[in-house]
Motif scaffolding. Structure first.
Motif, short mmCIF file in Angstrom:
data_model
loop_
_atom_site.label_atom_id
_atom_site.label_comp_id
_atom_site.label_asym_id
_atom_site.label_seq_id
_atom_site.Cartn_x
_atom_site.Cartn_y
_atom_site.Cartn_z
N GLU A 108 0.84 -1.19 0.00
CA GLU A 108 0.00 0.00 0.00
C GLU A 108 0.88 1.24 0.00
O GLU A 108 1.95 1.27 0.58
N HIS A 118 2.39 1.13 9.09
CA HIS A 118 1.05 0.97 8.55
C HIS A 118 -0.03 1.48 9.50
O HIS A 118 -0.97 2.17 9.08
N LYS A 119 0.10 1.21 10.77
CA LYS A 119 -0.88 1.67 11.77
C LYS A 119 -0.93 3.20 11.78
O LYS A 119 -2.01 3.79 11.82
N ARG A 148 -2.62 4.53 8.55
CA ARG A 148 -4.08 4.39 8.61
C ARG A 148 -4.70 5.45 9.51
O ARG A 148 -5.76 5.99 9.22
N SER A 206 -7.45 8.34 8.48
CA SER A 206 -8.73 8.50 9.16
C SER A 206 -8.90 9.87 9.80
O SER A 206 -10.02 10.34 9.98
N SER A 262 -5.44 8.92 1.37
CA SER A 262 -5.93 7.54 1.28
C SER A 262 -4.76 6.59 1.14
O SER A 262 -3.64 6.99 0.86
N LEU A 263 -5.05 5.32 1.38
CA LEU A 263 -4.09 4.24 1.15
C LEU A 263 -4.56 3.47 -0.07
O LEU A 263 -5.72 3.08 -0.15
#
Length: 68
Positions: A3, A46-47, A50, A54, A62-63
């Motif tokens: 991603e 990654h966390k 995200r 959000s 966006s991913l």
């Protein structure tokens, strides 16, 4: 599949929240708009990526899945 972060520059208002949350992947230009790293999001970030997606006030971040 990996991603990558993507930004809709038309929707973005340059709040800079994304760069505060994941500075390893997002910098800001002189007007406060994001400059994204041209690399896949590493698993360890990654966390955070995200969370940045959000919490974007304009939902401009966006991913996107990409093939490796």
């Amino acid at each position: 599949m990996t991603e990558r972060l993507k930004v809709d520059m038309i929707a973005c208002d340059g709040h800079g929240v994304c760069a505060e949350l994941v500075p390893e992947l997002i910098g800001l230009d002189e007007w406060g708009y994001p400059i994204l790293a041209n690399a896949p999001v590493p698993q360890e970030l990654h966390k955070h990526a995200r969370k940045a997606v959000s919490l974007c006030p304009k939902l401009a971040l966006s991913l996107a899945r990409t093939r490796t």
